[in-house]
Design a protein around this motif. Structure first.
Motif, PDB file in Angstrom:
ATOM      1  N   TYR A  54      37.031  36.018 104.560  1.00 38.00           N
ATOM      2  CA  TYR A  54      35.777  35.341 104.209  1.00 38.00           C
ATOM      3  C   TYR A  54      34.812  36.267 103.477  1.00 38.00           C
ATOM      4  CZ  TYR A  54      32.161  31.755 104.868  1.00 38.00           C
ATOM      5  OH  TYR A  54      31.209  30.778 104.672  1.00 38.00           O
ATOM      6  N   HIS A  78      26.604  31.752 104.569  1.00 37.82           N
ATOM      7  CA  HIS A  78      26.171  32.000 105.943  1.00 37.82           C
ATOM      8  C   HIS A  78      25.914  30.708 106.713  1.00 37.82           C
ATOM      9  CE1 HIS A  78      23.386  33.251 109.220  1.00 37.82           C
ATOM     10  NE2 HIS A  78      24.198  34.283 109.266  1.00 37.82           N
ATOM     11  N   TYR A 113      35.878  31.242 109.594  1.00 33.06           N
ATOM     12  CA  TYR A 113      34.419  31.279 109.762  1.00 33.06           C
ATOM     13  C   TYR A 113      33.914  29.992 110.428  1.00 33.06           C
ATOM     14  CZ  TYR A 113      29.475  31.986 108.581  1.00 33.06           C
ATOM     15  OH  TYR A 113      28.105  32.152 108.655  1.00 33.06           O
ATOM     16  N   TYR A 117      32.370  29.355 114.207  1.00 36.65           N
ATOM     17  CA  TYR A 117      31.081  28.664 114.332  1.00 36.65           C
ATOM     18  C   TYR A 117      31.181  27.524 115.354  1.00 36.65           C
ATOM     19  CZ  TYR A 117      27.093  25.712 113.051  1.00 36.65           C
ATOM     20  OH  TYR A 117      25.950  24.934 113.086  1.00 36.65           O
TER      21      TYR A 117
END
Length: 196
Positions: A54, A78, A113, A117
């Protein structure tokens, strides 16, 4: 019900994933979003497959981005998971399945990613098992990810029904022995197929 286990994709099944719309939420104009779309998403399938790191992808993307938009790209990388909006009709269906104690699973292409999350999300706690593609370096519609999924959770493919928005992923599931439906937003049609 016709099947013992219901398997969900995430994007455009549980939550709306419109890459351009998500990108637009970070841009000051549609023109900027259009400009960045091909840059930001150019190798996204490699993120889903886990073959591209990433942070490395962010850096290579910044190198292709006009300087005035580099902060926008950093913020997007982000924060984009926060812009994915859940589909209320699917959430209600998940709740119904939970109430009837029907096992539900998630099998979705997504970068590591995003998997990280979502790791502590309350929604995913309602699933009996969750597989995101990035961390295991496999992706739909390849046969290996379906076989991994069945083996990992000790499931019989014939007892599972898959809900995915992409025809090629349903075709991949059927090649692996799991029936399914191309999801267009119609939960009533899903219920009809599974005899819910």
């Amino acid at each position: 019900m016709k099947y013992k286990n219901i398997v969900f994709d995430y994007g455009n099944v549980i939550a709306k994933f419109d890459g351009l719309a998500i990108l637009r939420s970070f841009c000051e104009s549609q023109e900027d979003a259009d400009l960045l779309r091909d840059i930001v998403y150019r190798q996204w399938p490699d993120l889903d497959r886990g073959t591209l790191e990433y942070d490395d992808y962010l850096q290579s993307t910044l190198e292709l981005t006009p300087p005035r938009l580099q902060d926008t790209v950093r913020t997007f990388f982000h924060d984009w998971p926060k812009e994915v909006t859940h589909l209320s009709n699917t959430l209600a269906f998940i709740k119904e399945l939970n109430e009837r104690q029907i096992p539900i699973y998630l099998l979705s292409n997504a970068p590591t990613y995003f998997a990280d999350y979502m790791a502590d999300s309350e929604l995913l706690k309602s699933f009996n098992g969750v597989i995101f593609s990035g961390p295991i370096k496999m992706a739909k519609p390849d046969l290996d990810i379906y076989e991994y999924f069945f083996k990992h959770f000790n499931l019989n493919p014939e007892e599972c029904f898959f809900i995915d928005d992409l025809p090629q992923n349903i075709e991949g599931a059927k090649n692996a022995g799991m029936d399914g439906i191309v999801f267009t937003g119609n939960i009533a049609e899903v219920k009809k197929q599974i005899e819910f």
